[in-house]
Write a protein that holds these residues in place. Structure first.
Motif, PDB file in Angstrom:
ATOM      1  N   GLU A 128      24.857  66.668  35.236  1.00 61.22           N
ATOM      2  CA  GLU A 128      25.586  66.394  33.999  1.00 61.22           C
ATOM      3  C   GLU A 128      27.067  66.156  34.274  1.00 61.22           C
ATOM      4  OE1 GLU A 128      27.500  69.394  30.852  1.00 61.22           O
ATOM      5  OE2 GLU A 128      25.373  69.716  31.248  1.00 61.22           O
ATOM      6  N   THR A 129      27.645  66.923  35.193  1.00 67.12           N
ATOM      7  CA  THR A 129      29.062  66.791  35.522  1.00 67.12           C
ATOM      8  C   THR A 129      29.371  65.410  36.077  1.00 67.12           C
ATOM      9  OG1 THR A 129      29.289  69.160  35.950  1.00 67.12           O
ATOM     10  CG2 THR A 129      30.917  67.704  36.951  1.00 67.12           C
ATOM     11  N   ILE A 130      28.506  64.903  36.943  1.00 69.00           N
ATOM     12  CA  ILE A 130      28.728  63.581  37.532  1.00 69.00           C
ATOM     13  C   ILE A 130      28.684  62.499  36.458  1.00 69.00           C
ATOM     14  CG2 ILE A 130      27.791  61.872  39.130  1.00 69.00           C
ATOM     15  CD1 ILE A 130      26.774  64.227  40.836  1.00 69.00           C
ATOM     16  N   LEU A 131      27.678  62.542  35.590  1.00 73.65           N
ATOM     17  CA  LEU A 131      27.562  61.528  34.541  1.00 73.65           C
ATOM     18  C   LEU A 131      28.716  61.632  33.544  1.00 73.65           C
ATOM     19  CD1 LEU A 131      23.720  61.697  33.873  1.00 73.65           C
ATOM     20  CD2 LEU A 131      24.972  59.880  35.039  1.00 73.65           C
ATOM     21  N   THR A 132      29.126  62.853  33.239  1.00 74.65           N
ATOM     22  CA  THR A 132      30.259  63.037  32.332  1.00 74.65           C
ATOM     23  C   THR A 132      31.527  62.448  32.923  1.00 74.65           C
ATOM     24  OG1 THR A 132      29.274  65.078  31.488  1.00 74.65           O
ATOM     25  CG2 THR A 132      31.612  64.737  31.058  1.00 74.65           C
ATOM     26  N   LEU A 133      31.718  62.643  34.221  1.00 69.63           N
ATOM     27  CA  LEU A 133      32.878  62.066  34.901  1.00 69.63           C
ATOM     28  C   LEU A 133      32.903  60.557  34.719  1.00 69.63           C
ATOM     29  CD1 LEU A 133      35.225  62.057  37.025  1.00 69.63           C
ATOM     30  CD2 LEU A 133      33.431  61.829  38.759  1.00 69.63           C
ATOM     31  N   VAL A 134      31.771  59.900  34.934  1.00 78.89           N
ATOM     32  CA  VAL A 134      31.711  58.451  34.805  1.00 78.89           C
ATOM     33  C   VAL A 134      32.100  58.018  33.390  1.00 78.89           C
ATOM     34  CG1 VAL A 134      30.166  56.451  34.838  1.00 78.89           C
ATOM     35  CG2 VAL A 134      29.982  58.202  36.622  1.00 78.89           C
ATOM     36  N   LEU A 135      31.554  58.694  32.383  1.00 78.07           N
ATOM     37  CA  LEU A 135      31.849  58.315  30.999  1.00 78.07           C
ATOM     38  C   LEU A 135      33.308  58.552  30.629  1.00 78.07           C
ATOM     39  CD1 LEU A 135      28.707  59.441  29.000  1.00 78.07           C
ATOM     40  CD2 LEU A 135      29.694  57.162  29.035  1.00 78.07           C
ATOM     41  N   LEU A 136      33.846  59.702  31.024  1.00 79.45           N
ATOM     42  CA  LEU A 136      35.242  59.986  30.691  1.00 79.45           C
ATOM     43  C   LEU A 136      36.190  59.020  31.393  1.00 79.45           C
ATOM     44  CD1 LEU A 136      35.388  63.894  30.657  1.00 79.45           C
ATOM     45  CD2 LEU A 136      35.331  62.321  28.727  1.00 79.45           C
ATOM     46  N   LEU A 137      35.869  58.651  32.622  1.00 77.81           N
ATOM     47  CA  LEU A 137      36.685  57.657  33.321  1.00 77.81           C
ATOM     48  C   LEU A 137      36.619  56.311  32.595  1.00 77.81           C
ATOM     49  CD1 LEU A 137      35.928  58.429  37.084  1.00 77.81           C
ATOM     50  CD2 LEU A 137      38.056  58.857  35.848  1.00 77.81           C
ATOM     51  N   MET A 138      35.425  55.925  32.154  1.00 78.72           N
ATOM     52  CA  MET A 138      35.261  54.677  31.415  1.00 78.72           C
ATOM     53  C   MET A 138      36.094  54.679  30.140  1.00 78.72           C
ATOM     54  SD  MET A 138      31.147  54.040  31.766  1.00 78.72           S
ATOM     55  CE  MET A 138      31.141  52.862  30.410  1.00 78.72           C
ATOM     56  N   VAL A 139      35.982  55.774  29.379  1.00 76.09           N
ATOM     57  CA  VAL A 139      36.708  55.842  28.110  1.00 76.09           C
ATOM     58  C   VAL A 139      38.212  55.889  28.349  1.00 76.09           C
ATOM     59  CG1 VAL A 139      37.111  57.264  26.059  1.00 76.09           C
ATOM     60  CG2 VAL A 139      34.785  56.907  26.891  1.00 76.09           C
ATOM     61  N   LEU A 164      37.668  60.279  44.112  1.00 73.66           N
ATOM     62  CA  LEU A 164      38.786  61.120  43.687  1.00 73.66           C
ATOM     63  C   LEU A 164      38.426  61.922  42.439  1.00 73.66           C
ATOM     64  CD1 LEU A 164      41.800  58.664  44.197  1.00 73.66           C
ATOM     65  CD2 LEU A 164      41.178  60.642  45.615  1.00 73.66           C
ATOM     66  N   GLY A 165      37.685  61.272  41.539  1.00 73.28           N
ATOM     67  CA  GLY A 165      37.279  61.978  40.330  1.00 73.28           C
ATOM     68  C   GLY A 165      36.366  63.150  40.624  1.00 73.28           C
ATOM     69  N   LEU A 166      35.384  62.949  41.515  1.00 71.88           N
ATOM     70  CA  LEU A 166      34.474  64.034  41.868  1.00 71.88           C
ATOM     71  C   LEU A 166      35.202  65.152  42.600  1.00 71.88           C
ATOM     72  CD1 LEU A 166      31.315  62.024  42.993  1.00 71.88           C
ATOM     73  CD2 LEU A 166      31.511  63.532  41.012  1.00 71.88           C
ATOM     74  N   LEU A 167      36.147  64.789  43.455  1.00 68.64           N
ATOM     75  CA  LEU A 167      36.952  65.800  44.140  1.00 68.64           C
ATOM     76  C   LEU A 167      37.724  66.633  43.122  1.00 68.64           C
ATOM     77  CD1 LEU A 167      38.030  66.996  46.800  1.00 68.64           C
ATOM     78  CD2 LEU A 167      39.824  65.240  46.750  1.00 68.64           C
ATOM     79  N   MET A 168      38.277  65.945  42.151  1.00 74.47           N
ATOM     80  CA  MET A 168      39.030  66.634  41.104  1.00 74.47           C
ATOM     81  C   MET A 168      38.132  67.571  40.302  1.00 74.47           C
ATOM     82  SD  MET A 168      41.053  64.806  37.949  1.00 74.47           S
ATOM     83  CE  MET A 168      41.698  63.613  39.117  1.00 74.47           C
ATOM     84  N   VAL A 169      36.946  67.065  39.922  1.00 75.21           N
ATOM     85  CA  VAL A 169      36.023  67.863  39.126  1.00 75.21           C
ATOM     86  C   VAL A 169      35.543  69.093  39.894  1.00 75.21           C
ATOM     87  CG1 VAL A 169      33.705  67.863  38.117  1.00 75.21           C
ATOM     88  CG2 VAL A 169      35.272  65.982  37.637  1.00 75.21           C
ATOM     89  N   SER A 170      35.375  68.952  41.205  1.00 71.94           N
ATOM     90  CA  SER A 170      34.898  70.083  42.002  1.00 71.94           C
ATOM     91  C   SER A 170      35.930  71.204  42.094  1.00 71.94           C
ATOM     92  CB  SER A 170      34.534  69.608  43.413  1.00 71.94           C
ATOM     93  OG  SER A 170      35.688  69.216  44.139  1.00 71.94           O
ATOM     94  N   LEU A 171      37.207  70.862  41.967  1.00 73.38           N
ATOM     95  CA  LEU A 171      38.270  71.857  42.096  1.00 73.38           C
ATOM     96  C   LEU A 171      38.780  72.370  40.754  1.00 73.38           C
ATOM     97  CD1 LEU A 171      40.389  70.135  44.913  1.00 73.38           C
ATOM     98  CD2 LEU A 171      38.710  71.963  45.173  1.00 73.38           C
ATOM     99  N   LEU A 172      38.624  71.558  39.702  1.00 68.82           N
ATOM    100  CA  LEU A 172      39.235  71.897  38.420  1.00 68.82           C
ATOM    101  C   LEU A 172      38.751  73.205  37.801  1.00 68.82           C
ATOM    102  CD1 LEU A 172      39.632  68.475  36.588  1.00 68.82           C
ATOM    103  CD2 LEU A 172      41.429  70.088  37.196  1.00 68.82           C
ATOM    104  N   PRO A 173      37.445  73.528  37.865  1.00 72.27           N
ATOM    105  CA  PRO A 173      37.027  74.789  37.229  1.00 72.27           C
ATOM    106  C   PRO A 173      37.780  75.999  37.748  1.00 72.27           C
ATOM    107  CG  PRO A 173      35.115  73.445  37.723  1.00 72.27           C
ATOM    108  CD  PRO A 173      36.291  72.763  38.365  1.00 72.27           C
ATOM    109  N   THR A 174      38.047  76.027  39.050  1.00 71.76           N
ATOM    110  CA  THR A 174      38.789  77.149  39.621  1.00 71.76           C
ATOM    111  C   THR A 174      40.257  77.098  39.221  1.00 71.76           C
ATOM    112  OG1 THR A 174      37.292  77.209  41.513  1.00 71.76           O
ATOM    113  CG2 THR A 174      39.409  78.321  41.753  1.00 71.76           C
TER     114      THR A 174
END
Length: 436
Positions: free
Chosen positions: A301-312, A12-22
């Motif tokens: 970088e986007t994938i790794l950032t997603l993991v860290l932000l979800l963790m935090v 769900l996070g990756l799906l969100m990240v893929s759509l959010l820039p637009t």
């Protein structure tokens, strides 16, 4: 957290990240704001006593953040159009040489006064919160390589302008350099905590930790970047240049190899990766391969950032902010609203490369993020630091505040600046102005 839930959350996070820039384009919010909020929600609703938390395993968090930062630094170096020089990089040198040390001192003083931290812990907190972020500040940084002469005049190709207005360039180059330049002060805090009197290690810190490791990082990075550039643009496979047949994973391979080599010889790997990226970009500045390399790095970088932000985010809803006091909150608020804007403004006074409005924007957008997570996790993986939860609380609060405030203001501020006549490096106006 059950493994199957982890997959659902990441999907769900990756799906969100893929759509959010637009979705976020032209709007007063940023993708990091949404992802961090999603992490908080996950921490509230997902079953389990121990969500993934940077507190639980500082070493694992440090490694994830480390990989994220070095990959981001390769992307930042590849994105910069402007060749390295003393004159056209002058605002950057001022932010690194003046604003960052002043910011460290300001936060350390606030931590000692408002939070009651010991001097070593206060110095460590100042160093941890010193670097601006090459990962979360994409809304106010240069977009990336433009490819083979794309939409560029001869004059722009000569001096490296194109999309690099002074604000975006300075914020991007500052973020590329200050992760490494904060490291000596992280060590300073740790040395003060665990290595006895200053007289026993002060000269070592000054000559090696502050100067020597920076010199090694620069040399290894520059030489590595030149060699990688020669391989990419002069090496041949089946009669064609490597740049024409290689894959974008070349950028990731270069990142890890340069970083690892520099760490082996005890230099600053963060600095080496950024310098190597600059040298690689300069080997043939307008070649379209840089766009492919940068794109691959950015996705990783986007994938790794997603993991860290979800963790935090999940950790915040599960107690990461439990150690936050009014004094700690005051440190975060004052850093974002007063310390960074003030030291940035003072450092840029008299700089010919940026006018009044540009100085204000550069000073305001000191986004805190993944670099701070790495430095704190790195420090807590040592045996010296006893104020773990208290420091995590302040850092997490500051990152959240920075992500929200800077995310809300990035679009309107940058849009207003983009409507102004564009200035070239050194303060000269470019031939045309963008329409925003």
């Amino acid at each position: 957290m059950p493994a199957e839930i982890v997959y659902v959350v990441l999907g769900l996070g990756l799906l969100m990240v893929s759509l959010l820039p637009t979705i976020a384009e032209g709007r007063a919010f940023s993708a990091p704001m949404v992802v961090l909020s999603f992490g908080v929600v996950v921490g509230l609703v997902v079953p389990g006593e121990d969500p993934v938390s940077p507190i639980l395993d500082a070493r694992a968090t440090a490694h994830i953040a480390e990989a994220t930062v070095i990959i981001a630094l390769m992307g930042v170096g590849l994105a910069l159009e402007r060749p390295l020089s003393w004159r056209t990089w002058m605002p950057t040198w001022r932010m690194i040489g003046l604003a960052m040390p002043l910011g460290i001192a300001g936060v350390a003083l606030l931590g000692w006064w408002a939070m009651g931290l010991t001097v070593p812990a206060a110095v460590l907190l100042g160093a941890v919160l010193a670097p601006t972020d090459p990962v979360l500040a994409s809304d106010v940084q240069v977009e990336g390589p433009r490819g083979l002469g794309q939409d560029r005049t001869e004059e722009q190709r000569a001096d490296g302008r194109a999309e690099e207005d002074e604000v975006r360039f300075t914020l991007t180059s500052e973020a590329g350099l200050n992760d490494a330049f904060a490291f000596p002060f992280v060590y300073l805090g740790l040395f003060l905590m665990g290595r006895g009197a200053w007289q026993e290690w002060g000269m070592e810190w000054l000559l090696w930790t502050l100067v020597g490791k920076i010199v090694v990082g620069c040399l290894v990075g520059w030489l590595s970047g030149r060699l990688l550039g020669a391989l990419l643009f002069r090496g041949r496979l089946r009669g064609r240049r490597v740049a024409e047949v290689g894959t974008p994973i070349f950028a990731l391979a270069a990142t890890f190899a340069v970083y690892g080599l520099t760490e082996v010889v005890h230099g600053y790997g963060f600095l080496a990766v950024f310098v190597a990226a600059l040298a690689l970009r300069g080997a043939e500045r307008d070649h379209g391969v840089h766009t492919a390399l940068h794109g691959f790095v950015e996705q990783t970088e986007t994938i790794l950032t997603l993991v860290l932000l979800l963790m935090v985010g999940a950790a915040m809803s599960a107690g990461l902010l439990a150690g936050l006091t009014w004094g700690g909150a005051a440190v975060g608020v004052l850093l974002v609203l007063v310390v960074r804007p003030l030291v940035g403004w003072l450092s840029l006074l008299g700089s010919r490369g940026a006018d009044r409005a540009e100085r204000a924007a550069i000073s305001w957008f000191g986004v805190r993020g993944i670099g701070s997570i790495y430095y704190l996790a790195y420090a807590l993986s040592s045996e010296y630091v006893a104020e773990g939860l208290e420091l995590w609380s302040v850092v997490a609060f500051t990152i959240t505040l920075s992500v929200v405030l800077h995310g809300l203001t990035a679009t309107p501020v940058m849009r207003r600046l983009d409507r102004r006549p564009r200035r070239g490096p050194g303060g000269d106006f470019a031939a045309s102005a963008p329409v925003g």
